[in-house]
Design a protein around this motif. Structure first.
Motif, PDB file in Angstrom:
ATOM      1  N   ASN A   1     -13.439  21.406 -21.718  1.00  0.00           N
ATOM      2  CA  ASN A   1     -14.382  22.355 -20.925  1.00  0.00           C
ATOM      3  C   ASN A   1     -15.033  23.047 -22.037  1.00  0.00           C
ATOM      4  O   ASN A   1     -16.346  23.435 -21.794  1.00  0.00           O
ATOM      5  N   ASN A   2     -14.398  23.498 -22.905  1.00  0.00           N
ATOM      6  CA  ASN A   2     -14.974  24.500 -23.922  1.00  0.00           C
ATOM      7  C   ASN A   2     -14.267  24.228 -25.336  1.00  0.00           C
ATOM      8  O   ASN A   2     -13.233  24.695 -25.247  1.00  0.00           O
ATOM      9  N   SER A   3     -14.823  23.502 -26.408  1.00  0.00           N
ATOM     10  CA  SER A   3     -14.102  23.260 -27.452  1.00  0.00           C
ATOM     11  C   SER A   3     -13.726  24.460 -28.319  1.00  0.00           C
ATOM     12  O   SER A   3     -12.840  24.257 -29.159  1.00  0.00           O
TER      13      SER A   3
ATOM     14  N   TYR B   1     -20.346  26.902 -29.790  1.00  0.00           N
ATOM     15  CA  TYR B   1     -19.534  26.442 -30.924  1.00  0.00           C
ATOM     16  C   TYR B   1     -19.955  24.913 -31.530  1.00  0.00           C
ATOM     17  O   TYR B   1     -20.178  24.729 -32.634  1.00  0.00           O
ATOM     18  N   GLU B   2     -20.342  24.219 -30.462  1.00  0.00           N
ATOM     19  CA  GLU B   2     -21.051  22.959 -31.009  1.00  0.00           C
ATOM     20  C   GLU B   2     -21.637  21.960 -29.835  1.00  0.00           C
ATOM     21  O   GLU B   2     -21.512  22.565 -28.498  1.00  0.00           O
ATOM     22  N   GLU B   3     -22.109  20.979 -29.679  1.00  0.00           N
ATOM     23  CA  GLU B   3     -22.512  20.275 -28.580  1.00  0.00           C
ATOM     24  C   GLU B   3     -21.510  19.837 -27.609  1.00  0.00           C
ATOM     25  O   GLU B   3     -20.439  20.006 -27.966  1.00  0.00           O
ATOM     26  N   ASP B   4     -21.859  19.996 -26.265  1.00  0.00           N
ATOM     27  CA  ASP B   4     -20.795  19.709 -25.550  1.00  0.00           C
ATOM     28  C   ASP B   4     -20.572  17.979 -25.207  1.00  0.00           C
ATOM     29  O   ASP B   4     -21.641  17.310 -25.082  1.00  0.00           O
ATOM     30  N   VAL B   5     -19.498  17.804 -25.437  1.00  0.00           N
ATOM     31  CA  VAL B   5     -19.108  16.404 -25.481  1.00  0.00           C
ATOM     32  C   VAL B   5     -18.501  15.955 -24.310  1.00  0.00           C
ATOM     33  O   VAL B   5     -18.468  14.725 -24.115  1.00  0.00           O
TER      34      VAL B   5
END
Ligand SMILES: [Fe+2]
Ligand SMILES: [Fe+2]
Length: 229
Positions: A17-19, A68-72
């Motif tokens: 859900n959220n890295s 933090y970064e793109e949503d994967v």
């Protein structure tokens, strides 16, 4: 992606859900990649942590937007392979040679007073020797196969990736063991008081390598490979 709502959900669901949850797990030494199927509750108990407090911290983070970064989580398998290559693989190809040189320098300067550096250097060498061919196998064999499977509407290639996936998972496990060994040898990445700036930088960078590799393995084991199964 299912939203984690309970402390009994697997650790990997929080990271999915959220890295940024990976940063909290790394700090608390909760294994979210190879041990990602374990429920948060038992992972906390094993590490002598208060589950409620950890859960609240994670939920507070999940309430924020991920920066933090793109949503994967919504990526197709092809998109995931490109994402992993352009982030984690690119990072490792730059970081591994740079860290080898830094490791040599710090070992030569400090191993007389810190003999653990000799062993640390040997384990790091093992990590590099494992990782470089591992990246190549993914980039040349497994990832192209996964991309071709997405275009294979008749499922003719179904099952072809299972052998390589098993091998990659096994190599991830071996890598996880080496990373743990490095952390123990490096005193949890706390540089000694008599260490120079390079010593501190080395430990900071090795810890960053560990965190990035945990996230990298998590994405492959729990997002990419499970989508193929
Ligand atoms: Fe990879
Ligand atoms: Fe991998």
């Amino acid at each position: 992606m299912e939203t984690p709502i309970a402390v009994t959900d697997p650790v990997k669901n929080f990271v999915a859900n959220n890295s940024r949850c990976a940063e909290i797990f790394a700090e608390l030494k909760i294994d979210f990649c190879c041990g990602g199927d374990q429920p948060l509750l038992s992972a906390c108990e094993e590490n002598n942590l208060e589950p409620d407090k950890v859960y609240q911290r994670l939920m507070a983070l999940l309430a924020e937007a991920s920066t933090y970064e793109e949503d994967v989580s919504g990526m197709s398998t092809t998109e995931l392979t490109h994402h992993i290559e352009s982030t984690h693989h690119v990072y490792l190809k730059e970081a591994l040679p740079r860290l080898s040189a830094l490791m040599d320098k710090v070992q030569q300067a400090h191993s007389s007073r810190h003999p653990e550096l000799v062993q640390l250097q040997a384990v790091f060498k093992g990590v590099r020797e494992d990782l470089e061919p591992h990246l190549m196998k993914e980039e040349r064999i497994l990832f192209p196969l996964i991309r071709s499977m997405e275009l294979d509407f008749q499922g003719l290639q179904a099952g072809a990736a299972q052998g390589p996936i098993r091998m990659m998972r096994h190599e991830h496990d071996e890598l996880g063991v080496l990373l743990k060994e490095m952390r123990a040898l490096a005193n949890e990445y706390v540089a000694p008081e008599d260490g120079c700036q390079s010593f501190e930088l080395l430990y900071k960078e090795l810890e960053a390598l560990e965190q990035d590799t945990h996230l990298h393995i998590y994405k492959e084991n729990n997002l990419l490979f499970t989508a193929i199964a």
